[in-house]
Write a protein that holds these residues in place. Structure first.
Motif, PDB file in Angstrom:
ATOM      1  N   VAL A 251     -38.160  32.933 130.108  1.00 23.21           N
ATOM      2  CA  VAL A 251     -37.923  31.552 129.701  1.00 23.21           C
ATOM      3  C   VAL A 251     -36.676  31.429 128.827  1.00 23.21           C
ATOM      4  N   GLY A 252     -36.375  32.487 128.103  1.00 24.16           N
ATOM      5  CA  GLY A 252     -35.194  32.455 127.245  1.00 24.16           C
ATOM      6  C   GLY A 252     -35.486  32.131 125.800  1.00 24.16           C
ATOM      7  N   GLU A 253     -36.755  31.930 125.467  1.00 21.55           N
ATOM      8  CA  GLU A 253     -37.164  31.679 124.093  1.00 21.55           C
ATOM      9  C   GLU A 253     -38.632  32.055 123.951  1.00 21.55           C
ATOM     10  N   PRO A 254     -39.112  32.342 122.738  1.00 24.36           N
ATOM     11  CA  PRO A 254     -40.508  32.730 122.538  1.00 24.36           C
ATOM     12  C   PRO A 254     -41.466  31.586 122.848  1.00 24.36           C
ATOM     13  N   PRO A 255     -42.737  31.908 123.105  1.00 25.61           N
ATOM     14  CA  PRO A 255     -43.716  30.873 123.459  1.00 25.61           C
ATOM     15  C   PRO A 255     -43.820  29.744 122.435  1.00 25.61           C
ATOM     16  N   MET A 256     -43.871  30.083 121.146  1.00 30.15           N
ATOM     17  CA  MET A 256     -44.051  29.047 120.139  1.00 30.15           C
ATOM     18  C   MET A 256     -42.808  28.181 119.974  1.00 30.15           C
ATOM     19  N   SER A 257     -41.637  28.723 120.238  1.00 26.16           N
ATOM     20  CA  SER A 257     -40.412  27.909 120.204  1.00 26.16           C
ATOM     21  C   SER A 257     -40.426  26.902 121.348  1.00 26.16           C
ATOM     22  N   PHE A 258     -40.844  27.375 122.514  1.00 26.37           N
ATOM     23  CA  PHE A 258     -40.964  26.481 123.670  1.00 26.37           C
ATOM     24  C   PHE A 258     -41.966  25.369 123.369  1.00 26.37           C
ATOM     25  N   LEU A 259     -43.102  25.726 122.790  1.00 27.00           N
ATOM     26  CA  LEU A 259     -44.145  24.748 122.494  1.00 27.00           C
ATOM     27  C   LEU A 259     -43.659  23.711 121.483  1.00 27.00           C
ATOM     28  N   THR A 260     -42.956  24.164 120.459  1.00 25.38           N
ATOM     29  CA  THR A 260     -42.446  23.233 119.451  1.00 25.38           C
ATOM     30  C   THR A 260     -41.495  22.220 120.068  1.00 25.38           C
ATOM     31  N   GLU A 261     -40.583  22.695 120.892  1.00 21.29           N
ATOM     32  CA  GLU A 261     -39.634  21.793 121.542  1.00 21.29           C
ATOM     33  C   GLU A 261     -40.365  20.802 122.454  1.00 21.29           C
ATOM     34  N   TRP A 262     -41.364  21.289 123.181  1.00 21.00           N
ATOM     35  CA  TRP A 262     -42.111  20.428 124.083  1.00 21.00           C
ATOM     36  C   TRP A 262     -42.881  19.362 123.315  1.00 21.00           C
ATOM     37  N   ARG A 263     -43.544  19.764 122.238  1.00 11.20           N
ATOM     38  CA  ARG A 263     -44.304  18.810 121.425  1.00 11.20           C
ATOM     39  C   ARG A 263     -43.400  17.719 120.848  1.00 11.20           C
ATOM     40  N   LEU A 264     -42.248  18.112 120.336  1.00 11.70           N
ATOM     41  CA  LEU A 264     -41.356  17.137 119.714  1.00 11.70           C
ATOM     42  C   LEU A 264     -40.713  16.224 120.753  1.00 11.70           C
ATOM     43  N   ALA A 265     -40.445  16.761 121.936  1.00 13.68           N
ATOM     44  CA  ALA A 265     -39.904  15.921 123.012  1.00 13.68           C
ATOM     45  C   ALA A 265     -40.930  14.879 123.436  1.00 13.68           C
ATOM     46  N   LEU A 266     -42.183  15.307 123.578  1.00 16.73           N
ATOM     47  CA  LEU A 266     -43.239  14.356 123.931  1.00 16.73           C
ATOM     48  C   LEU A 266     -43.404  13.304 122.844  1.00 16.73           C
ATOM     49  N   ALA A 267     -43.338  13.732 121.587  1.00 14.83           N
ATOM     50  CA  ALA A 267     -43.464  12.788 120.474  1.00 14.83           C
ATOM     51  C   ALA A 267     -42.334  11.767 120.507  1.00 14.83           C
ATOM     52  N   ALA A 268     -41.124  12.224 120.792  1.00 14.50           N
ATOM     53  CA  ALA A 268     -39.980  11.311 120.848  1.00 14.50           C
ATOM     54  C   ALA A 268     -40.175  10.261 121.934  1.00 14.50           C
ATOM     55  N   ASP A 269     -40.681  10.663 123.088  1.00 16.87           N
ATOM     56  CA  ASP A 269     -40.908   9.713 124.167  1.00 16.87           C
ATOM     57  C   ASP A 269     -42.034   8.736 123.822  1.00 16.87           C
ATOM     58  N   LEU A 270     -43.097   9.236 123.214  1.00 18.77           N
ATOM     59  CA  LEU A 270     -44.199   8.359 122.826  1.00 18.77           C
ATOM     60  C   LEU A 270     -43.765   7.343 121.774  1.00 18.77           C
ATOM     61  N   LEU A 271     -42.924   7.759 120.867  1.00 17.23           N
ATOM     62  CA  LEU A 271     -42.412   6.845 119.848  1.00 17.23           C
ATOM     63  C   LEU A 271     -41.590   5.729 120.468  1.00 17.23           C
ATOM     64  N   ALA A 272     -40.809   6.086 121.485  1.00 17.71           N
ATOM     65  CA  ALA A 272     -39.929   5.102 122.120  1.00 17.71           C
ATOM     66  C   ALA A 272     -40.663   4.195 123.090  1.00 17.71           C
ATOM     67  N   GLU A 273     -41.770   4.679 123.673  1.00 22.59           N
ATOM     68  CA  GLU A 273     -42.390   3.951 124.787  1.00 22.59           C
ATOM     69  C   GLU A 273     -43.763   3.373 124.479  1.00 22.59           C
ATOM     70  N   SER A 274     -44.286   3.613 123.279  1.00 19.71           N
ATOM     71  CA  SER A 274     -45.613   3.091 122.961  1.00 19.71           C
ATOM     72  C   SER A 274     -45.628   2.518 121.549  1.00 19.71           C
ATOM     73  N   ASP A 275     -46.703   1.797 121.246  1.00 18.73           N
ATOM     74  CA  ASP A 275     -46.886   1.226 119.906  1.00 18.73           C
ATOM     75  C   ASP A 275     -47.861   2.058 119.078  1.00 18.73           C
ATOM     76  N   ALA A 276     -48.201   3.246 119.559  1.00 24.03           N
ATOM     77  CA  ALA A 276     -49.140   4.107 118.840  1.00 24.03           C
ATOM     78  C   ALA A 276     -48.580   4.459 117.468  1.00 24.03           C
ATOM     79  N   THR A 277     -49.463   4.627 116.509  1.00 21.23           N
ATOM     80  CA  THR A 277     -49.021   4.992 115.167  1.00 21.23           C
ATOM     81  C   THR A 277     -48.464   6.419 115.158  1.00 21.23           C
ATOM     82  N   ILE A 278     -47.656   6.712 114.163  1.00 20.03           N
ATOM     83  CA  ILE A 278     -47.098   8.058 114.048  1.00 20.03           C
ATOM     84  C   ILE A 278     -48.220   9.068 113.840  1.00 20.03           C
ATOM     85  N   GLU A 279     -49.251   8.682 113.112  1.00 17.13           N
ATOM     86  CA  GLU A 279     -50.400   9.560 112.896  1.00 17.13           C
ATOM     87  C   GLU A 279     -51.074   9.883 114.236  1.00 17.13           C
ATOM     88  N   SER A 280     -51.259   8.868 115.062  1.00 16.26           N
ATOM     89  CA  SER A 280     -51.904   9.064 116.372  1.00 16.26           C
ATOM     90  C   SER A 280     -51.048   9.948 117.270  1.00 16.26           C
TER      91      SER A 280
END
Length: 321
Positions: A251-280
């Motif tokens: 993959v070119g990076e460790p598992p937890m680095s991949f997971l962190t990037e994936w989680r933050l990318a998903l969070a960025a999209d959810l922030l832009a596309e939904s009205d869900a709270t940051i906590e949610s």
């Protein structure tokens, strides 16, 4: 979700700009719209594309009828009847069309519904589909692409192109939705062909590895789970050290680095596309609290989740400060 599906979740067309260009030589278009992704389909005639990766001109590449070019932004590029033709028309952000002197040409060159150019019976006809924004989850896809991909007519099923051209000329109810879906299909088909070749990035092929592929899918399907390398290795059925080594190699990076990037990318999209709270959103992507997500988000993107939701950029915040 397989590798290509997960990559394409970001750049899904929503009100994409679709236009048919009809041109007679000599012509040259300088594209400076800085769109993240653009698909150009040659319908009639030929064209040359000139890119400048890293500011250095690359060798011109020719497009013939039936060929497709995919441009990765935000770099500027030129499409012309001949590499020697001087740029006559400049395409700016928002698809504002101007002369080299700054005169706006949008109305002057209009030839009807989603058609523009110099001649309705032009020797060159091409359809352009522009993704004017791309979700954060698509950044891995954009990083994997070269400045331009050219696929020949023989590589593709041209029926999709025929449908896209036909629909681009219509102005019926829900037309923009139909065009969005067709543009997505053309892009997916083209990228599926390109990724199947040996020049696809190494991490793409990692999905076919029996161990790493399973690990990738577990992380992407369950980002909220409290993964560790040890628990991931147990789920895959291999030792912690073996998984960490093989995952990083493929993959070119460790598992937890991949997971962190994936989680933050998903969070960025959810922030832009939904009205869900940051906590949610934090809970959905695997962070224990809004504070934990905000800390990681700002470290990765250079701005807070709240600022991202409001459409700010790190550069704007820096200048405002």
């Amino acid at each position: 979700m397989d590798a290509l599906a997960s990559l394409l979740e970001g750049p899904r067309a929503r009100g994409a700009f679709v236009m048919c260009s009809l041109l007679d030589p000599p012509w040259s278009l300088r594209i400076q719209d800085e769109a993240p992704l653009t698909v150009v389909s040659m319908i009639r005639g030929t064209a040359w594309v000139m890119t400048e990766p890293g500011g250095k001109p690359a060798a011109p590449r020719q497009l013939s009828a039936g060929d497709i070019a995919i441009f990765r932004g935000p770099d500027h590029y030129t499409v012309a009847d001949d590499p020697a033709t001087e740029s006559q028309i400049y395409i700016h952000p928002g698809n504002i069309t101007k002369t080299p002197d700054g005169e706006i040409l949008c109305e002057t060159l209009s030839l009807g519904t989603r058609q523009w150019g110099t001649n309705a019976d032009g020797a060159t006809v091409m359809v352009t589909g522009t993704y004017e924004s791309a979700g954060a989850a698509s950044q891995r896809l954009l990083r994997a692409l070269p400045p331009v991909i050219v696929l020949s007519r023989g590589d593709l099923d041209t029926r999709l192109l025929d449908m896209l051209v036909d629909e681009a000329m219509k102005d019926e109810p829900a037309q923009s939705v139909v065009l969005d879906r067709l543009l997505d299909l053309v892009l997916i088909t083209a990228l599926r062909t390109w990724f199947a070749r040996n020049d696809a990035p190494a991490w793409y092929h990692a999905y076919s590895d029996p161990l790493v592929g399973k690990a990738l899918r577990l992380l992407q399907h369950n980002p909220a789970h409290g993964w560790t390398v040890a628990s991931l290795a147990e789920a895959v059925g291999v030792s912690r050290a073996a998984l960490a080594r093989r995952f990083t190699d493929l993959v070119g990076e460790p598992p937890m680095s991949f997971l962190t990037e994936w989680r933050l990318a998903l969070a960025a999209d959810l922030l832009a596309e939904s009205d869900a709270t940051i906590e949610s959103i934090a809970r959905q992507v695997g962070y224990g609290s809004a504070f934990a997500l905000s800390t990681a988000f700002k470290r990765h993107f250079g701005l807070s989740p709240r600022d991202h939701r409001q459409g700010a950029t790190p550069a704007e915040l820096s200048s405002a400060g």
